[in-house]
Design a protein around this motif. Structure first.
Motif, mmCIF file in Angstrom:
data_model
loop_
_atom_site.group_PDB
_atom_site.id
_atom_site.type_symbol
_atom_site.label_atom_id
_atom_site.label_comp_id
_atom_site.label_asym_id
_atom_site.label_seq_id
_atom_site.Cartn_x
_atom_site.Cartn_y
_atom_site.Cartn_z
ATOM 1 N N GLY A 18 6.341 -3.047 0.269
ATOM 2 C CA GLY A 18 6.128 -2.067 1.503
ATOM 3 C C GLY A 18 4.976 -0.994 1.460
ATOM 4 O O GLY A 18 3.985 -1.591 1.089
ATOM 5 N N CYS A 19 5.010 0.278 1.859
ATOM 6 C CA CYS A 19 3.844 1.118 1.990
ATOM 7 C C CYS A 19 3.100 1.537 0.517
ATOM 8 O O CYS A 19 2.234 2.053 0.333
ATOM 9 C CB CYS A 19 4.328 2.565 2.592
ATOM 10 N N ALA A 20 3.935 0.991 -0.646
ATOM 11 C CA ALA A 20 3.384 1.175 -1.827
ATOM 12 C C ALA A 20 2.139 0.299 -2.127
ATOM 13 O O ALA A 20 1.453 0.423 -2.803
ATOM 14 C CB ALA A 20 4.226 0.874 -3.040
ATOM 15 N N GLY A 229 3.103 5.910 2.654
ATOM 16 C CA GLY A 229 2.447 5.146 1.422
ATOM 17 C C GLY A 229 2.143 6.172 0.517
ATOM 18 O O GLY A 229 1.834 6.135 -0.701
ATOM 19 N N PHE A 230 1.487 7.458 0.938
ATOM 20 C CA PHE A 230 0.674 8.503 -0.052
ATOM 21 C C PHE A 230 1.804 9.417 -0.260
ATOM 22 O O PHE A 230 1.144 10.454 -1.113
ATOM 23 C CB PHE A 230 -0.371 9.056 1.004
ATOM 24 N N GLY A 231 2.944 9.187 -0.032
ATOM 25 C CA GLY A 231 4.018 10.086 -0.555
ATOM 26 C C GLY A 231 3.976 11.494 0.148
ATOM 27 O O GLY A 231 2.818 11.713 0.802
ATOM 28 N N LEU A 232 4.918 12.514 -0.140
ATOM 29 C CA LEU A 232 4.793 13.730 0.415
ATOM 30 C C LEU A 232 3.604 14.274 -0.010
ATOM 31 O O LEU A 232 2.892 14.974 0.785
ATOM 32 C CB LEU A 232 6.196 14.482 -0.085
ATOM 33 N N LEU A 233 3.131 14.411 -1.182
ATOM 34 C CA LEU A 233 2.004 15.289 -1.560
ATOM 35 C C LEU A 233 0.760 14.678 -0.889
ATOM 36 O O LEU A 233 -0.078 15.520 -0.777
ATOM 37 C CB LEU A 233 1.983 15.311 -3.257
ATOM 38 N N GLY A 234 0.862 13.376 -0.873
ATOM 39 C CA GLY A 234 -0.703 12.898 -0.387
ATOM 40 C C GLY A 234 -0.740 13.073 0.959
ATOM 41 O O GLY A 234 -1.895 13.518 1.475
ATOM 42 N N GLY A 267 12.582 4.168 -15.087
ATOM 43 C CA GLY A 267 11.179 3.487 -15.066
ATOM 44 C C GLY A 267 10.796 2.653 -14.021
ATOM 45 O O GLY A 267 9.734 2.271 -14.123
ATOM 46 N N PHE A 268 11.387 3.020 -12.884
ATOM 47 C CA PHE A 268 11.212 1.919 -11.695
ATOM 48 C C PHE A 268 10.172 2.981 -10.648
ATOM 49 O O PHE A 268 10.456 3.119 -9.590
ATOM 50 C CB PHE A 268 12.384 1.554 -10.873
ATOM 51 N N VAL A 269 9.142 2.873 -11.187
ATOM 52 C CA VAL A 269 7.953 3.839 -10.397
ATOM 53 C C VAL A 269 6.968 2.753 -10.034
ATOM 54 O O VAL A 269 6.143 2.289 -10.608
ATOM 55 C CB VAL A 269 7.488 4.959 -11.507
ATOM 56 N N PRO A 270 6.761 2.689 -8.675
ATOM 57 C CA PRO A 270 5.728 2.053 -8.138
ATOM 58 C C PRO A 270 4.281 2.496 -8.565
ATOM 59 O O PRO A 270 3.973 3.503 -8.666
ATOM 60 C CB PRO A 270 5.779 2.095 -6.691
ATOM 61 N N GLY A 271 3.268 1.477 -8.899
ATOM 62 C CA GLY A 271 2.167 1.908 -9.432
ATOM 63 C C GLY A 271 1.464 2.872 -8.053
ATOM 64 O O GLY A 271 0.814 3.805 -8.350
ATOM 65 N N GLY A 272 1.880 2.714 -6.741
ATOM 66 C CA GLY A 272 1.312 3.344 -5.788
ATOM 67 C C GLY A 272 1.573 4.835 -5.971
ATOM 68 O O GLY A 272 0.949 5.540 -5.527
ATOM 69 N N SER A 273 2.991 5.097 -6.146
ATOM 70 C CA SER A 273 3.359 6.539 -6.497
ATOM 71 C C SER A 273 2.344 7.248 -7.700
ATOM 72 O O SER A 273 2.214 8.419 -7.393
ATOM 73 C CB SER A 273 4.729 6.591 -6.917
ATOM 74 N N ARG A 274 2.124 6.557 -8.731
ATOM 75 C CA ARG A 274 1.456 7.280 -9.993
ATOM 76 C C ARG A 274 -0.181 7.239 -9.364
ATOM 77 O O ARG A 274 -0.660 8.518 -9.931
ATOM 78 C CB ARG A 274 1.419 6.281 -10.930
#
Length: 331
Positions: A18-20, A229-234, A267-274
């Motif tokens: 997805g957008c990640a 893809g950039f998340g709420l904060l992005g 622990g299911f955090v996409p690399g894109g989120s970090r």
């Protein structure tokens, strides 16, 4: 929550989901900043300057044409659902600009020697049904043989040039409204790893942002973006930079899809989120935990609109304030 029994799990054919899969926002800023022909001016009402969701060009008849494209690797294993999600996500860029989609063309990359082409037909069927529901034509497109499956839509829409929803039109003192819950990135990552199906997440990702966009315009809103893809904060950081303001977020007011916190804890955090959080952190003041910040930066696929204004029926999660040292404060 169930587990898929599909013989072919599309998410296993993609390195991300997805957008990640987006190029990290910091890297993208550097590349786009050097493009000489993409900044707004004259009839180009919206270019790359403010990180908006689409380009807007003034055309004859007192209208603005909105152009955008969005595509990504499988975010779910079901081909039809993936097509619906990808098309909903692509149409969202037009709604986020205050426009109405008119026509789209398919963008399809398919590993013909690895995945039966019959599944590609299901992807296209899902996209076509969403465009039909949106009142938009879907006519043709382009396909290539590719080692990794990808699908999306290039969309053209129309809007009133005097009533565009833009990133650079935010003013201090207005509330921030979020129209869909967060947590889609961590849930999609869990689905990719385990095969578990999250029905609410699929429903959220296939819900058009049409009504939210219309409600924003009806309320006189002039500033909005979608949360992908950039998340709420992005996406909020881009809005604050473009508008010359800061934002305060009340973390307790932010809604999440059921199961999102459990997926994070597992622990299911996409690399894109970090990567999103790393990019935003220098501009961030926070009194909440890093886990909370990861969810606020979670890379969404086909998320909702973040609206600088109050829209009935959706939660207010913060407000825009005069520009400060920290562009975003979270408490």
């Amino acid at each position: 929550m169930t587990t898929t029994t599909a013989a072919i799990r599309l998410t296993q054919y993609a390195s991300g989901g997805g957008c990640a899969c987006k190029v990290p926002p910091g890297e993208l800023d550097k590349v786009l900043g050097d493009l000489p022909m993409s900044r707004a001016g004259g009839d180009l009402l919206v270019g790359v300057d403010a990180g908006d969701d689409g380009a807007a060009v003034r055309i004859e008849g007192g209208r603005a044409l909105i152009a955008t494209a969005d595509f990504f690797t499988p975010v779910v294993d079901d081909a039809y659902d993936w097509g619906r999600i990808a098309a909903t996500n692509a149409l969202s860029d037009v709604y986020a600009m205050g426009g109405t989609p008119v026509v789209g063309v398919n963008l399809l990359c398919w590993p013909r020697d690895r995945i039966p082409f019959e599944l590609a037909a299901e992807v296209l069927r899902g996209g076509a049904e969403v465009c039909r529901a949106a009142g938009s034509f879907l006519a043709g497109g382009h396909s290539i043989d590719d080692p990794e499956p990808k699908y999306g839509v290039a969309v053209t829409g129309l809007a009133d040039p005097e009533r565009l929803l833009r990133n650079d039109a935010g003013v201090a003192g207005v509330p921030l409204t979020l129209t869909k819950p967060l947590g889609l990135g961590v849930l999609n990552n869990r689905h990719k790893a385990t095969g578990e199906i999250f029905g609410e997440a699929i429903e959220v990702m296939t819900t058009l942002n049409r009504e939210a966009s219309q409600a924003a315009l009806g309320a006189g809103v002039v500033c909005a973006t979608d949360v992908t893809g950039f998340g709420l904060l992005g996406h909020l950081l881009k809005l604050c930079r473009a508008s010359g303001v800061s934002a305060e977020i009340d973390a307790r007011a932010v809604p999440y899809v059921e199961g999102a916190r459990e997926a994070l804890a597992a622990g299911f955090v996409p690399g894109g989120s970090r990567r999103n959080l790393d990019w935003v952190r220098p501009h961030l003041a926070s009194t909440v935990s890093d886990d909370e910040l990861v969810l606020l930066a979670d890379a969404q696929t086909s998320g909702g609109l973040l609206i600088a204004g109050e829209v009935p029926g959706h939660p207010v999660i913060g407000r825009l304030v005069p520009k400060a040292d920290a562009l975003i404060s979270v408490a």
